[in-house]
Design an enzyme around this catalytic site. Structure first.
Site, mmCIF file in Angstrom:
data_model
loop_
_atom_site.group_PDB
_atom_site.id
_atom_site.type_symbol
_atom_site.label_atom_id
_atom_site.label_comp_id
_atom_site.label_asym_id
_atom_site.label_seq_id
_atom_site.Cartn_x
_atom_site.Cartn_y
_atom_site.Cartn_z
ATOM 1 C CB THR A 58 -0.960 0.088 1.191
ATOM 2 O OG1 THR A 58 0.018 -0.421 2.277
ATOM 3 C CG2 THR A 58 -1.973 -1.071 1.009
ATOM 4 C CG PHE A 183 -4.705 5.466 6.572
ATOM 5 C CD1 PHE A 183 -3.860 4.557 6.583
ATOM 6 C CD2 PHE A 183 -4.780 6.609 6.108
ATOM 7 C CE1 PHE A 183 -2.615 4.937 5.809
ATOM 8 C CE2 PHE A 183 -3.467 7.230 5.791
ATOM 9 C CZ PHE A 183 -2.669 6.354 5.502
ATOM 10 C CB CYS A 190 -4.817 1.649 8.607
ATOM 11 S SG CYS A 190 -3.281 1.172 8.329
#
Length: 242
Positions: A58, A183, A190
């Site tokens: 990512t 996120f 995240c």
């Protein structure tokens, strides 16, 4: 997945058999596993796979798209380079420099608005709920398409344009909570969000401090829908030393 799991198992076995002390994430997890089995072998492997997948691909994608955007917006790249030169000079970029690099922060934020590496999320309704006039029964699986929401003209003027200066304090106060969520959000957002942003900014500042980019493609990249928001073909840039 089988190949990936085998690779991670080999890494764990290699470390477990190694002599000496190590100060890293895997060493911490192996220590937590301990003789009592507080963390099972499966949990250890799954945790390592999550960090390898979510913590590397990512970030690499975010850097790829940001370098492309800087290559195709030389005015933004020059302004960012000037900020890094003023704050950092010729020294290596340090984490302590980041608070003073405000335009760098806006560049990263805007890049992940246009190209969120984790482009879609899924959630399941835990109870009946009504949203926007729609009744969603308990157990319904919902799709949260970041790549659409981040380009919605209800919240973003000229939503397809790369405009880091849109990210003012007033604009962020106006923006609904989930109009921007690269996120994720809520209790399952995240876990590496702050680390990832720090890593992105450190690497990007180091790159613009030393290099210039030229995009060699004829058309903008077209992301494809996979596990992440990868471009459909290699992103080719010419890199020149400053």
């Amino acid at each position: 997945m089988g190949d990936f799991e085998a690779l991670v198992d080999d890494l764990i076995a290699e470390r477990a058999a190694a002599e000496g002390d190590h100060d890293d994430l895997l060493a911490m997890l192996l220590s937590a596993r301990g003789e009592d089995g507080d963390i099972s072998d499966r949990e250890l492997r799954d945790t390592m796979m999550t960090f390898l997948f979510a913590g590397h691909e990512t970030t690499s994608l975010a850097l790829t798209y940001t370098c492309y955007l800087l290559a195709t917006h030389p005015d933004v790249a020059d302004r960012l380079r000037a900020e890094v030169d003023e704050v950092v000079g010729e020294d290596p970029v340090d984490v302590l420099d980041l608070p003073a690099l405000s335009f760098l922060d806006r560049v990263v934020t805007e890049s992940m608005r246009l190209y969120p590496p984790a482009f879609i999320l899924f959630r399941k309704a835990r109870e009946d709920v009504t949203l926007g006039g729609y009744t969603i029964p308990e157990g319904t699986k919902l799709t949260l398409p970041l790549f659409r929401i981040h380009r919605d003209d209800r919240w973003y003027d000229d939503p397809d344009s790369f405009r880091p200066d849109r990210w003012t304090d007033d604009f962020e106060d106006f923006l609904p909570e989930y109009a921007y969520f690269p996120f994720g959000g809520g209790p399952r957002h995240c876990i590496g969000m702050r680390f990832a942003r720090m890593e992105l900014k450190l690497v990007l500042a180091t790159l613009v401090q030393r290099c210039r980019f030229e995009y060699l493609g004829e058309e903008p990249p077209q992301p494809r829908m996979g596990a992440t928001y990868q471009p459909d073909r290699p992103m080719e840039l010419r890199v020149e030393k400053r």
